[in-house]
Scaffold this motif. Sequence first.
Motif, PDB file in Angstrom:
ATOM      1  N   UNK A  23       3.500   4.926   0.329  1.00 48.04           N
ATOM      2  CA  UNK A  23       4.424   6.201   0.102  1.00 48.04           C
ATOM      3  C   UNK A  23       5.823   6.110   0.649  1.00 48.04           C
ATOM      4  N   UNK A  24       6.019   5.256   1.420  1.00 48.82           N
ATOM      5  CA  UNK A  24       7.597   4.951   1.880  1.00 48.82           C
ATOM      6  C   UNK A  24       8.583   4.266   0.751  1.00 48.82           C
ATOM      7  N   UNK A  25       7.809   3.857  -0.313  1.00 49.08           N
ATOM      8  CA  UNK A  25       8.610   3.424  -1.441  1.00 49.08           C
ATOM      9  C   UNK A  25       8.120   4.229  -2.567  1.00 49.08           C
ATOM     10  N   UNK A  26       8.625   5.207  -2.719  1.00 47.09           N
ATOM     11  CA  UNK A  26       7.953   6.412  -3.751  1.00 47.09           C
ATOM     12  C   UNK A  26       7.796   5.877  -5.166  1.00 47.09           C
ATOM     13  N   UNK A  27       9.039   5.241  -5.586  1.00 49.01           N
ATOM     14  CA  UNK A  27       9.039   4.825  -7.088  1.00 49.01           C
ATOM     15  C   UNK A  27       7.949   3.633  -7.275  1.00 49.01           C
ATOM     16  N   UNK A  28       7.820   2.649  -6.147  1.00 47.79           N
ATOM     17  CA  UNK A  28       6.790   1.555  -6.498  1.00 47.79           C
ATOM     18  C   UNK A  28       5.370   2.521  -6.419  1.00 47.79           C
ATOM     19  N   UNK A  29       5.259   3.519  -5.405  1.00 49.88           N
ATOM     20  CA  UNK A  29       4.195   4.237  -5.062  1.00 49.88           C
ATOM     21  C   UNK A  29       3.741   4.784  -6.761  1.00 49.88           C
ATOM     22  N   UNK A  30       4.777   5.674  -7.447  1.00 53.27           N
ATOM     23  CA  UNK A  30       4.489   6.312  -8.793  1.00 53.27           C
ATOM     24  C   UNK A  30       4.093   5.480  -9.697  1.00 53.27           C
ATOM     25  N   UNK A  31       4.557   3.996  -9.770  1.00 53.94           N
ATOM     26  CA  UNK A  31       4.347   3.076 -10.839  1.00 53.94           C
ATOM     27  C   UNK A  31       2.886   2.444 -10.679  1.00 53.94           C
ATOM     28  N   UNK A  32       2.615   2.356  -9.355  1.00 57.72           N
ATOM     29  CA  UNK A  32       1.218   1.803  -9.263  1.00 57.72           C
ATOM     30  C   UNK A  32       0.156   3.004  -9.424  1.00 57.72           C
ATOM     31  N   UNK A  33       0.382   4.052  -9.277  1.00 56.87           N
ATOM     32  CA  UNK A  33      -0.567   5.060  -9.553  1.00 56.87           C
ATOM     33  C   UNK A  33      -0.578   5.457 -10.722  1.00 56.87           C
ATOM     34  N   UNK A  34       0.760   5.306 -11.560  1.00 53.46           N
ATOM     35  CA  UNK A  34       0.520   5.660 -12.958  1.00 53.46           C
ATOM     36  C   UNK A  34      -0.115   4.584 -13.615  1.00 53.46           C
ATOM     37  N   UNK A  35      -0.076   3.394 -13.293  1.00 54.47           N
ATOM     38  CA  UNK A  35      -0.725   2.097 -14.030  1.00 54.47           C
ATOM     39  C   UNK A  35      -2.300   2.315 -13.936  1.00 54.47           C
ATOM     40  N   UNK A  36      -2.676   3.014 -12.644  1.00 56.29           N
ATOM     41  CA  UNK A  36      -4.267   2.943 -12.640  1.00 56.29           C
ATOM     42  C   UNK A  36      -4.720   4.114 -13.451  1.00 56.29           C
ATOM     43  N   UNK A  37      -4.103   5.354 -13.654  1.00 53.19           N
ATOM     44  CA  UNK A  37      -4.288   6.357 -14.508  1.00 53.19           C
ATOM     45  C   UNK A  37      -4.370   5.913 -15.886  1.00 53.19           C
ATOM     46  N   UNK A  38      -3.457   4.827 -16.362  1.00 50.51           N
ATOM     47  CA  UNK A  38      -3.418   4.336 -17.993  1.00 50.51           C
ATOM     48  C   UNK A  38      -4.565   3.411 -17.950  1.00 50.51           C
TER      49      UNK A  38
ATOM     50  N   UNK B 288      -4.185  13.805   8.100  1.00 49.37           N
ATOM     51  CA  UNK B 288      -3.130  14.462   7.489  1.00 49.37           C
ATOM     52  C   UNK B 288      -2.238  13.535   6.472  1.00 49.37           C
ATOM     53  N   UNK B 289      -2.149  12.434   6.759  1.00 47.30           N
ATOM     54  CA  UNK B 289      -1.368  11.342   6.044  1.00 47.30           C
ATOM     55  C   UNK B 289      -2.312  10.759   4.930  1.00 47.30           C
ATOM     56  N   UNK B 290      -3.696  10.690   5.312  1.00 51.17           N
ATOM     57  CA  UNK B 290      -4.652  10.146   4.471  1.00 51.17           C
ATOM     58  C   UNK B 290      -4.785  11.239   3.183  1.00 51.17           C
ATOM     59  N   UNK B 291      -4.883  12.740   3.552  1.00 52.21           N
ATOM     60  CA  UNK B 291      -4.960  13.973   2.719  1.00 52.21           C
ATOM     61  C   UNK B 291      -3.764  13.759   1.628  1.00 52.21           C
ATOM     62  N   UNK B 292      -2.423  13.443   2.230  1.00 53.93           N
ATOM     63  CA  UNK B 292      -1.274  13.687   1.466  1.00 53.93           C
ATOM     64  C   UNK B 292      -1.334  12.568   0.642  1.00 53.93           C
ATOM     65  N   UNK B 293      -1.778  11.480   1.119  1.00 51.76           N
ATOM     66  CA  UNK B 293      -1.677   9.950   0.249  1.00 51.76           C
ATOM     67  C   UNK B 293      -2.567  10.231  -0.994  1.00 51.76           C
ATOM     68  N   UNK B 294      -4.011  10.786  -0.718  1.00 51.77           N
ATOM     69  CA  UNK B 294      -4.653  11.207  -1.880  1.00 51.77           C
ATOM     70  C   UNK B 294      -4.234  11.872  -2.883  1.00 51.77           C
ATOM     71  N   UNK B 295      -3.505  13.326  -2.492  1.00 52.37           N
ATOM     72  CA  UNK B 295      -3.021  14.207  -3.502  1.00 52.37           C
ATOM     73  C   UNK B 295      -2.004  13.288  -4.156  1.00 52.37           C
TER      74      UNK B 295
END
Length: 307
Positions: free
Chosen positions: A22-37, A103-110
């Motif tokens: 999560x500390x690298x939000x753009x990398x995080x976004x790309x990897x989560x988007x790829x999983x969704x696709x 708390x961090x686990x829940x935030x990460x999941x969301x």
Amino acid sequence: MLSIEEAVETQVENAHHKVELLSTPWLFLVRTMLAGAYIGIGVVIMVEAGGPLVAAANPFAPLVQGMVFGVALTIVVIGGGELATSAMMMLTQGAMRRRITWARGGLTLLAVLGGNLVGAFLFAVLVHLSGVTAPGTAAGDQIARMIEHKAHETNVQLFVRGILCNLLVCLGVWCATKLRDEAAKIMAIFACVMVFITSGFEHVVANMTTMSLGVIGGLPEATVLEFARNMLFVGLGNTVGGALLVGAAYAYRATPRVGEPAVAPAAVVAPSVGPSDEAAAPVAPQPTDQNDTPRAARAGRGEPAVR
């Protein structure tokens, strides 16, 4: 094969990695988007392969759909991606082992759920523009039937089917974590996914693509409200199935009992097949003082190093 204790330690480290990502939000976004696709790929192959069989009233249609959908989770696990359903298991184990906070686990999941939704929606847009699920096609008609069926499921049914689904999905990922052989990992994933698809259980990330195709295509049952209801109750069910029935159960099972030695983090097996560079590198001798005591050891005891 890893022991249960070693597999839990591996999952705990995976949980820590997800939180730190999560500390690298753009990398995080790309990897989560790829999983969704990637999960969306499973939806498309499922309706393409199973749609004609359903239209022909073939009784083996659910089994065929279950057998082909396994490619989606396999790509996520082998190819790499951050998937919400498996994260529910890993983040729970990381929090129970106090490697991360709840708390961090829940935030990460969301955050993972949000990224999966963006990736699934964008993938659905591409599929819609391609025309492979257009109205009148076998795949398009199957999407319409699936959405109509989901819209008529009660909240309790969506919730319970979500529990049963992620019980199987997380068992597939759990078994893949324990196994060392790549072929065995793939077989375990395909087997568990086949059961949940054939049985008609509900996967929140797969439904992101299915419902997005319905909304974009203007299907009458695919309203924004119905989309939200499905995400809520299936997502809650998936969380119970993955976090409680698999994640918490195995984390508790791996907790050392009185008189049992704890498994050290060093017992976790690295993903690489061969020996690591650190293990292969020779260990340089440490300089010693006049008493043949390594200087680093004397400094570690609070003694001044001999210069």
